[in-house]
Design a protein around this motif. Structure first.
Motif, PDB file in Angstrom:
ATOM      1  N   ALA A 341      13.450  -0.372  -2.238  1.00 24.11           N
ATOM      2  CA  ALA A 341      12.438   0.257  -3.093  1.00 24.11           C
ATOM      3  C   ALA A 341      11.265  -0.679  -3.340  1.00 24.11           C
ATOM      4  CB  ALA A 341      13.061   0.691  -4.414  1.00 24.11           C
ATOM      5  N   LEU A 342      11.543  -1.951  -3.579  1.00 26.43           N
ATOM      6  CA  LEU A 342      10.464  -2.918  -3.769  1.00 26.43           C
ATOM      7  C   LEU A 342       9.580  -2.990  -2.530  1.00 26.43           C
ATOM      8  CD1 LEU A 342      12.433  -5.783  -5.551  1.00 26.43           C
ATOM      9  CD2 LEU A 342      10.633  -4.358  -6.571  1.00 26.43           C
ATOM     10  N   GLY A 343      10.212  -2.958  -1.350  1.00 28.08           N
ATOM     11  CA  GLY A 343       9.450  -2.968  -0.106  1.00 28.08           C
ATOM     12  C   GLY A 343       8.611  -1.722   0.068  1.00 28.08           C
ATOM     13  N   VAL A 344       9.171  -0.558  -0.286  1.00 29.15           N
ATOM     14  CA  VAL A 344       8.430   0.697  -0.176  1.00 29.15           C
ATOM     15  C   VAL A 344       7.235   0.693  -1.131  1.00 29.15           C
ATOM     16  CG1 VAL A 344       8.548   3.180  -0.642  1.00 29.15           C
ATOM     17  CG2 VAL A 344      10.378   2.077   0.643  1.00 29.15           C
ATOM     18  N   VAL A 345       7.448   0.233  -2.369  1.00 30.40           N
ATOM     19  CA  VAL A 345       6.355   0.181  -3.329  1.00 30.40           C
ATOM     20  C   VAL A 345       5.252  -0.744  -2.834  1.00 30.40           C
ATOM     21  CG1 VAL A 345       5.703  -0.605  -5.643  1.00 30.40           C
ATOM     22  CG2 VAL A 345       7.721   0.819  -5.335  1.00 30.40           C
ATOM     23  N   ALA A 346       5.613  -1.894  -2.307  1.00 32.61           N
ATOM     24  CA  ALA A 346       4.609  -2.834  -1.802  1.00 32.61           C
ATOM     25  C   ALA A 346       3.857  -2.245  -0.613  1.00 32.61           C
ATOM     26  CB  ALA A 346       5.284  -4.149  -1.416  1.00 32.61           C
ATOM     27  N   PHE A 347       4.593  -1.602   0.293  1.00 38.83           N
ATOM     28  CA  PHE A 347       3.986  -1.012   1.491  1.00 38.83           C
ATOM     29  C   PHE A 347       3.022   0.115   1.124  1.00 38.83           C
ATOM     30  CE2 PHE A 347       4.591   2.277   4.940  1.00 38.83           C
ATOM     31  CZ  PHE A 347       3.774   1.648   5.881  1.00 38.83           C
ATOM     32  N   THR A 348       3.456   1.047   0.275  1.00 36.31           N
ATOM     33  CA  THR A 348       2.605   2.174  -0.100  1.00 36.31           C
ATOM     34  C   THR A 348       1.436   1.717  -0.967  1.00 36.31           C
ATOM     35  OG1 THR A 348       4.048   2.706  -1.978  1.00 36.31           O
ATOM     36  CG2 THR A 348       4.471   3.850   0.100  1.00 36.31           C
ATOM     37  N   ASP A 349       1.635   0.656  -1.760  1.00 36.29           N
ATOM     38  CA  ASP A 349       0.528   0.122  -2.554  1.00 36.29           C
ATOM     39  C   ASP A 349      -0.550  -0.463  -1.643  1.00 36.29           C
ATOM     40  OD1 ASP A 349      -0.663  -0.717  -5.142  1.00 36.29           O
ATOM     41  OD2 ASP A 349      -0.289  -2.722  -4.354  1.00 36.29           O
ATOM     42  N   ARG A 350      -0.130  -1.203  -0.610  1.00 36.66           N
ATOM     43  CA  ARG A 350      -1.118  -1.743   0.336  1.00 36.66           C
ATOM     44  C   ARG A 350      -1.865  -0.618   1.041  1.00 36.66           C
ATOM     45  NH1 ARG A 350       3.116  -5.412   1.476  1.00 36.66           N
ATOM     46  NH2 ARG A 350       3.708  -4.221   3.338  1.00 36.66           N
ATOM     47  N   MET A 351      -1.140   0.419   1.460  1.00 37.37           N
ATOM     48  CA  MET A 351      -1.789   1.544   2.119  1.00 37.37           C
ATOM     49  C   MET A 351      -2.798   2.215   1.191  1.00 37.37           C
ATOM     50  SD  MET A 351       1.232   3.444   4.281  1.00 37.37           S
ATOM     51  CE  MET A 351       0.079   4.673   4.909  1.00 37.37           C
ATOM     52  N   THR A 352      -2.413   2.408  -0.077  1.00 33.38           N
ATOM     53  CA  THR A 352      -3.293   3.101  -1.025  1.00 33.38           C
ATOM     54  C   THR A 352      -4.539   2.282  -1.317  1.00 33.38           C
ATOM     55  OG1 THR A 352      -1.379   4.201  -2.025  1.00 33.38           O
ATOM     56  CG2 THR A 352      -3.401   4.132  -3.327  1.00 33.38           C
ATOM     57  N   ARG A 353      -4.368   0.993  -1.569  1.00 32.50           N
ATOM     58  CA  ARG A 353      -5.526   0.147  -1.885  1.00 32.50           C
ATOM     59  C   ARG A 353      -6.439   0.006  -0.668  1.00 32.50           C
ATOM     60  NH1 ARG A 353      -4.891  -1.749  -6.890  1.00 32.50           N
ATOM     61  NH2 ARG A 353      -2.774  -1.851  -7.742  1.00 32.50           N
ATOM     62  N   MET A 354      -5.856  -0.081   0.512  1.00 34.81           N
ATOM     63  CA  MET A 354      -6.662  -0.138   1.732  1.00 34.81           C
ATOM     64  C   MET A 354      -7.455   1.154   1.906  1.00 34.81           C
ATOM     65  SD  MET A 354      -6.518   1.419   4.959  1.00 34.81           S
ATOM     66  CE  MET A 354      -4.796   1.849   5.176  1.00 34.81           C
ATOM     67  N   ALA A 355      -6.824   2.281   1.634  1.00 42.51           N
ATOM     68  CA  ALA A 355      -7.468   3.570   1.875  1.00 42.51           C
ATOM     69  C   ALA A 355      -8.536   3.903   0.842  1.00 42.51           C
ATOM     70  CB  ALA A 355      -6.411   4.672   1.894  1.00 42.51           C
ATOM     71  N   THR A 356      -8.474   3.280  -0.341  1.00 41.41           N
ATOM     72  CA  THR A 356      -9.394   3.657  -1.417  1.00 41.41           C
ATOM     73  C   THR A 356     -10.477   2.606  -1.669  1.00 41.41           C
ATOM     74  OG1 THR A 356      -7.784   2.769  -3.014  1.00 41.41           O
ATOM     75  CG2 THR A 356      -7.731   5.137  -2.600  1.00 41.41           C
ATOM     76  N   LEU A 357     -10.735   1.751  -0.687  1.00 46.94           N
ATOM     77  CA  LEU A 357     -11.824   0.777  -0.818  1.00 46.94           C
ATOM     78  C   LEU A 357     -13.168   1.506  -0.946  1.00 46.94           C
ATOM     79  CD1 LEU A 357     -10.799  -1.844   1.886  1.00 46.94           C
ATOM     80  CD2 LEU A 357     -10.763  -2.176  -0.593  1.00 46.94           C
ATOM     81  N   HIS A 358     -14.042   0.992  -1.800  1.00 42.92           N
ATOM     82  CA  HIS A 358     -15.361   1.609  -1.991  1.00 42.92           C
ATOM     83  C   HIS A 358     -16.522   0.827  -1.378  1.00 42.92           C
ATOM     84  CE1 HIS A 358     -14.162   5.044  -4.393  1.00 42.92           C
ATOM     85  NE2 HIS A 358     -13.377   4.263  -5.099  1.00 42.92           N
ATOM     86  N   PRO A 359     -16.604  -0.494  -1.550  1.00 41.90           N
ATOM     87  CA  PRO A 359     -17.780  -1.217  -1.017  1.00 41.90           C
ATOM     88  C   PRO A 359     -17.908  -1.060   0.497  1.00 41.90           C
ATOM     89  CG  PRO A 359     -16.517  -2.587  -2.550  1.00 41.90           C
ATOM     90  CD  PRO A 359     -15.686  -1.386  -2.279  1.00 41.90           C
TER      91      PRO A 359
END
Length: 393
Positions: A341-359
Motif C-alpha cells: 500500500a505504501l508503494g501504491v500510494v507513492a506511485f500514484t502520488d508521483r503520477m498525480t503530481r507529474m500529471a498536474t504540473l502547471h508551469p
C-alpha cells in the motif's frame, strides 16, 4: 439480502460489503468459517468510482473461479496512452505481460460487486443490511461489537475477529484507535460516466495532460452503441453534479481535438482525493482491508485492486488461525500488505503530481522525460508490470 436478526456470536465479523469485504467473505465461506458480513446501506450501490480491474486482480479472482465471468461483462483494453493535446507522448502495452490476463479490464465497480456477491451466495453466504457498527471493544479473547439496524434498534454481537472493510471513513479503524496518516490533494476531481463520440480507439485508456489539469478517458462496456466512457478530470472547483456541458468543456479544452460530442451524462459526481495509509493493519483482533487501510489517487486505477488483494490474503490467514495455528500468523498480513500500500500510494502520488504540473517549463520537461523514457523497452515493460500490479504477487 438477509434481513433476519444477527446472531449473538460469530468467528469473523466483516464490516463493509464492497469488493474487499465480499472477497474476504468468499474466502471464509469456501473454508467453512462462520462469519457475518454487514453493510450500512440498505442495498448495494448502483454507481461506482472504480472501473479498472488489473491483471493481478484477475489472477486472484481466477482462484475464486469468477475471472472469466467478470471478463465477459467487461471490455478488454490492452494499452495505456499519454497525450498532451493532439500529441501522443507514450504508449504502454500490456499484451506482452507474463500473465493469462495481459490487459486492463474495464468494468464498473457495481458489476464487479454483483459478480462477487453472486459467488458469495453460491458459497452459502450473504450480506446483512442495513446495519451500522457504532462501537467496538477489543478484548483478549474477542471483540464486542455494538450496532444499530435500519429501524434504529441497537444490538450487540461477539466476534473472535473483526475485519474493517468499511471504507475511508472507517468506523472500525477509528474504534480501533489506528491512525490514518496522509493528506488531501488541493484540486477536486470530476467523475462521470457518459455516452459520447470520442476520436480515440476503444482499445486504450487515455491520459490527457494540459495546463488546465489532467483528464483520463476510458471505455466502458456498452453492448448497444459502443460509446460509453468513464471520464475523470481534475478541476480547481468542480460542480457537485457535473453536467453534459461541464464534461464537454473539459474535453474540448484538454482532449485530442477532433469530433468530441458528449451526448448524455449517465452518472456524475465530484470528490476530493486523499493519500493515506493506516499506521497499522492490525490492533489485537481487529484487522483492516481495502480503503479502510489505504486510500490514494485514482491515477493508475490501483485502489479497488489493492483492496481485493488485501482481502484475498487476509481471509486464508484468518482461516488458518481459527483452525488452530498461532495468532501471530496474522502479523504477517501487515508486514506483507502494508508495504504494498505504501508503494501504491507513492506511485500514484508521483503520477498525480507529474500529471498536474502547471508551469510551462516544468510541463515541457515532463513531456520530454515521458517521451524519452518510454522509448526504452525495459522502462515500458517495468511500467506495464507496475500498472498491472504484477510485482504484488
Amino acid at each position: 439480502m438477509i434481513t433476519t436478526p444477527l446472531p449473538d456470536t460469530t468467528s469473523v465479523l466483516i464490516v463493509g460489503a464492497g469488493p474487499a469485504g465480499l472477497t474476504a467473505a468468499i474466502t471464509l465461506a469456501d473454508a467453512g468459517v462462520d462469519f457475518v458480513l454487514l453493510d450500512r446501506l440498505a442495498e448495494g450501490a448502483n454507481t461506482s468510482r472504480a472501473a479498472v480491474v488489473h491483471a493481478r486482480t484477475l489472477e486472484v479472482l481466477n482462484e475464486l473461479g469468477i475471472a472469466e465471468e467478470l471478463i465477459a461483462k467487461g471490455i478488454v483494453v490492452p494499452r495505456f496512452t499519454v497525450h498532451d493535446g493532439a500529441r501522443t507522448l507514450a504508449t504502454i502495452r500490456f499484451d506482452g505481460l507474463p500473465t493469462p490476463y495481459p490487459y486492463t479490464l474495464m468494468t464498473p465497480q457495481d458489476t464487479t460487486e454483483a459478480v462477487l456477491l453472486a459467488r458469495l451466495r453460491k458459497a452459502g453466504g450473504d450480506v446483512r443490511r442495513p446495519y451500522q457498527v457504532t462501537r467496538l471493544v477489543n478484548e483478549n479473547d474477542g471483540v464486542t461489537v455494538e450496532y444499530t439496524d435500519g429501524d434504529g434498534a441497537s444490538g450487540t454481537l461477539r466476534a473472535d475477529y473483526v475485519i474493517g472493510a468499511d471504507g475511508m471513513h472507517s468506523v472500525v479503524r477509528e474504534q480501533a484507535g489506528i491512525e490514518f496518516a496522509g493528506d488531501t490533494y488541493p484540486a477536486s476531481f470530476v467523475l462521470a460516466d457518459v455516452q459520447m463520440d470520442w476520436p480515440i480507439a476503444r482499445n486504450e485508456v487515455a491520459l490527457h495532460l494540459s495546463p488546465e489539469g489532467v483528464t483520463v478517458v476510458a471505455p466502458l462496456p456498452d453492448a448497444a452503441e459502443q460509446n460509453r466512457y468513464r471520464v475523470v478530470a481534475t478541476l480547481d472547483d468542480a460542480p457537485e453534479h457535473p453536467t453534459r456541458d461541464d464534461i464537454q468543456t473539459v474535453l474540448d479544452t484538454r482532449g485530442p481535438g477532433g469530433d468530441i460530442k458528449v451526448r448524455e451524462v449517465l452518472w456524475s459526481s465530484r470528490f476530493r482525493v486523499h493519500h493515506r495509509v493506516a499506521a497499522h493493519y492490525r490492533a489485537g483482533r481487529i484487522l483492516l482491508a481495502g480503503d479502510a487501510a489505504h486510500v490514494h489517487s485514482p491515477a493508475g486505477g490501483q485502489g479497488m485492486n489493492t483492496g481485493i488483494q488485501d482481502a484475498a490474503t487476509l481471509g486464508p490467514l484468518l482461516t488458518r488461525v481459527l483452525a488452530g495455528e498461532p495468532d501471530t500468523l496474522l502479523d504477517t498480513y501487515e508486514t506483507t500488505r502494508r508495504p504494498i500500500a505504501l508503494g501504491v500510494v507513492a506511485f500514484t502520488d508521483r503520477m498525480t503530481r507529474m500529471a498536474t504540473l502547471h508551469p510551462r517549463p516544468a510541463r515541457a520537461l515532463r513531456n520530454l522525460a515521458i517521451s524519452t523514457l518510454t522509448r526504452i523497452p525495459a522502462f515500458r515493460t517495468a511500467l506495464a508490470h507496475r500498472l498491472a500490479e504484477l510485482p504484488h504477487r
